[in-house]
Design an enzyme around this catalytic site. Structure first.
Site, mmCIF file in Angstrom:
data_model
loop_
_atom_site.group_PDB
_atom_site.id
_atom_site.type_symbol
_atom_site.label_atom_id
_atom_site.label_comp_id
_atom_site.label_asym_id
_atom_site.label_seq_id
_atom_site.Cartn_x
_atom_site.Cartn_y
_atom_site.Cartn_z
ATOM 1 N N PHE A 227 52.173 42.202 46.836
ATOM 2 C CA PHE A 227 50.866 41.568 46.649
ATOM 3 C C PHE A 227 50.309 42.030 45.314
ATOM 4 O O PHE A 227 50.065 43.213 45.116
ATOM 5 C CB PHE A 227 49.871 41.893 47.766
ATOM 6 C CG PHE A 227 48.574 41.157 47.575
ATOM 7 C CD1 PHE A 227 48.410 39.860 48.060
ATOM 8 C CD2 PHE A 227 47.527 41.729 46.860
ATOM 9 C CE1 PHE A 227 47.230 39.151 47.831
ATOM 10 C CE2 PHE A 227 46.341 41.019 46.638
ATOM 11 C CZ PHE A 227 46.196 39.726 47.128
ATOM 12 N N ASP B 6 51.991 48.695 39.812
ATOM 13 C CA ASP B 6 50.693 48.155 40.222
ATOM 14 C C ASP B 6 50.053 49.171 41.167
ATOM 15 O O ASP B 6 50.430 49.271 42.334
ATOM 16 C CB ASP B 6 50.879 46.797 40.912
ATOM 17 C CG ASP B 6 49.537 46.164 41.283
ATOM 18 O OD1 ASP B 6 48.502 46.874 41.226
ATOM 19 O OD2 ASP B 6 49.512 44.972 41.639
ATOM 20 N N LYS C 91 40.166 47.907 41.868
ATOM 21 C CA LYS C 91 39.531 48.343 43.113
ATOM 22 C C LYS C 91 38.632 49.573 42.928
ATOM 23 O O LYS C 91 37.523 49.436 42.429
ATOM 24 C CB LYS C 91 40.590 48.528 44.194
ATOM 25 C CG LYS C 91 41.254 47.169 44.525
ATOM 26 C CD LYS C 91 41.920 47.108 45.871
ATOM 27 C CE LYS C 91 42.194 45.662 46.252
ATOM 28 N NZ LYS C 91 43.583 45.252 46.196
HETATM 29 C C1 LIG Z 1 44.024 43.967 45.616
HETATM 30 C C2 LIG Z 1 45.244 44.027 44.795
HETATM 31 C C3 LIG Z 1 45.390 43.223 43.651
HETATM 32 C C4 LIG Z 1 44.390 42.153 43.267
HETATM 33 O O1 LIG Z 1 43.115 42.635 43.003
HETATM 34 P P1 LIG Z 1 41.864 41.620 42.976
HETATM 35 O O2 LIG Z 1 40.741 42.469 42.455
HETATM 36 O O3 LIG Z 1 41.649 41.149 44.369
HETATM 37 O O4 LIG Z 1 42.242 40.512 42.049
HETATM 38 C C5 LIG Z 1 46.535 43.398 42.887
HETATM 39 N N1 LIG Z 1 47.472 44.293 43.222
HETATM 40 C C6 LIG Z 1 47.361 45.081 44.309
HETATM 41 C C7 LIG Z 1 48.434 46.088 44.602
HETATM 42 C C8 LIG Z 1 46.257 44.959 45.152
HETATM 43 O O5 LIG Z 1 46.169 45.702 46.251
#
Ligand SMILES: *Cc1c(COP(=O)(O)O)cnc(C)c1O
Length: 406
Positions: free
Chosen positions: A138, A223, A252
């Site tokens: 994700f 990520d 986040k």
């Molecule tokens: C939440 C998340 C994203 C996307 O972040 P948004 O602020 O919702 O665009 C990307 N990568 C990971 C691993 C995430 O948990």
């Protein structure tokens, strides 16, 4: 139905399916609903609220900067940005930072950097660069990003997608090695898959990926939007294996639970592919976001939230693994980032979340029939104990009901 829920239902797109609770206030790891009832936040807004709700130092940083200068665009210099970038780089071992707002934008930035690095440094032929990601990943919701998702719902109805992405099984370093070609620019990976169901790869996986990427001259992009900033008990989750990536995305919790703040960080050679005008964002790096992001990083370190996540996470894991209930299939995670997976034929994770909500414990189900516990890192041991007890009782009830029906 609550008028608030009714209003939202009537006037908002139905791209979410929230639990039927209306929250009006938060403080630390606690939130209160419209009836004044107290709930424990065991989800921490998918890890965006690691500092807890309305952290006083962050609210102070926000209001102070908001009254001074908030948004001006990157057409001009402002004081908070450089200081924020410096601290982010020092804490993560990176050379340079590019500020964005949402996580998806930081990931898009990483993809663009990797492609341009492939063309300008690795000398891949024009428009041939490929990026490898993992099944079950994700990375956000843009067209390019859902184009590399393996979850049908994220993709269905949104094609066509940009080409140039390959998927390999998560946790399988040999599969990565086999998938790399001379055109491969980068391997993009979550150190622990969050939305995929809190999936922890086999020990040594990330270190092996690092070695493979080095051998084949491929960028390793981690990520850490969800796993970073203390969530797994280290500043970055890749530190558990002593791995330093070539590029890194944060988001986040970087916004301190107050604002959307994200960042792509990288080694100098990678970041320097960007020239003025190549890439940008109207709001990225604005003084308000930078002031809050900077204070969020400081609070994380000065209040020992990373150590706290490691310590309380170990303790919570032991307590959760100690719950003896036939509905539980597996408890896994690291730090205060824990997934409790249920046997899909016995109970639905959503039903567990609804049962927990009735006991004042809020969280959400994720993929693979898993309930996530990712509370604010400031949470007390007493509240965690309450959450574990609530889960135990909820599961006892559900297990008894299942036996009666069967
Ligand atoms: C939440 C998340 C994203 C996307 O972040 P948004 O602020 O919702 O665009 C990307 N990568 C990971 C691993 C995430 O948990």
């Amino acid at each position: 139905m609550s008028t608030v829920i009714n209003l939202e239902d009537t006037w908002c797109a139905h791209n979410y399916h929230p639990l039927a609770v209306v929250l009006v206030r938060g403080d630390g790891a606690l939130v209160w609903d419209e009836h004044g009832r107290r709930h424990i936040d065991m989800m921490g807004a998918y890890s965006a609220v690691s500092h807890g709700h309305c952290h006083p130092r962050l609210v102070a940083a926000l209001t102070k900067q908001a009254g001074k200068l908030a948004v001006i665009s990157r057409a001009f210099h402002t004081a908070p940005l450089g200081a924020f970038a410096e601290l982010a780089c020092r804490l993560t071992g990176m050379d340079a930072a590019l500020p964005m707002n949402t996580g998806a934008e930081a990931v898009e930035t990483a993809l663009k950097a990797a492609r341009k690095w492939a063309y300008t440094i690795k000398q891949v032929a024009a428009d041939r660069a490929r990026i490898i990601a993992c099944q079950g990943n994700f990375h956000g919701r843009t067209i390019a990003i859902v184009g590399m998702s393996s979850v049908p719902q994220y993709r269905d109805g949104f094609g066509p997608f940009p080409p140039g992405f390959d998927l390999v099984p998560y946790g399988d370093a040999a599969a990565l090695a086999a998938a790399i070609t001379p055109d491969t620019a980068a391997f993009l990976v979550e150190p622990i898959q969050g939305e995929g169901g809190i999936v922890v790869p086999p020990p040594g996986y990330l270190a092996q990926c690092r070695r493979i990427c080095d051998e084949k001259r491929v960028l390793l992009l981690c990520d850490e939007i969800q796993t970073g900033l203390g969530r797994t008990g280290r500043m970055l989750a890749c530190e558990h294996e002593g791995v330093r990536p070539d590029g890194l995305t944060l988001g986040k919790a970087l916004g301190g639970g107050l604002l959307p703040v994200s960042m792509f960080l990288a080694r100098r050679e990678v970041m320097d592919v960007f020239q003025p005008g190549d890439h940008g964002s109207t709001f990225g790096g604005n003084p308000l976001a930078a002031a809050v992001g900077h204070e969020a990083l400081r609070v994380l370190v000065e209040e020992g939230l990373i150590e706290r996540s490691a310590e309380l996470g170990d303790w919570l894991m032991r307590r959760l693994r100690g719950i003896d209930n036939p509905l539980i299939k597996e408890v896994r995670g690291r730090g205060l980032f824990i997934g409790i997976e249920f046997h899909p034929d016995k109970v639905d994770a959503r039903t567990v979340c609804e049962g927990l909500a009735r006991r004042g414990i809020l969280t959400k189900d994720t993929h693979r029939n898993t309930v996530r516990f990712a509370p604010p890192l400031v949470i007390s041991r007493a509240l965690l104990t309450e959450a574990v007890e609530g889960l135990r009782l909820t599961l006892d009830e559900l297990a008894a009901a299942a036996t009666v029906t069967a």
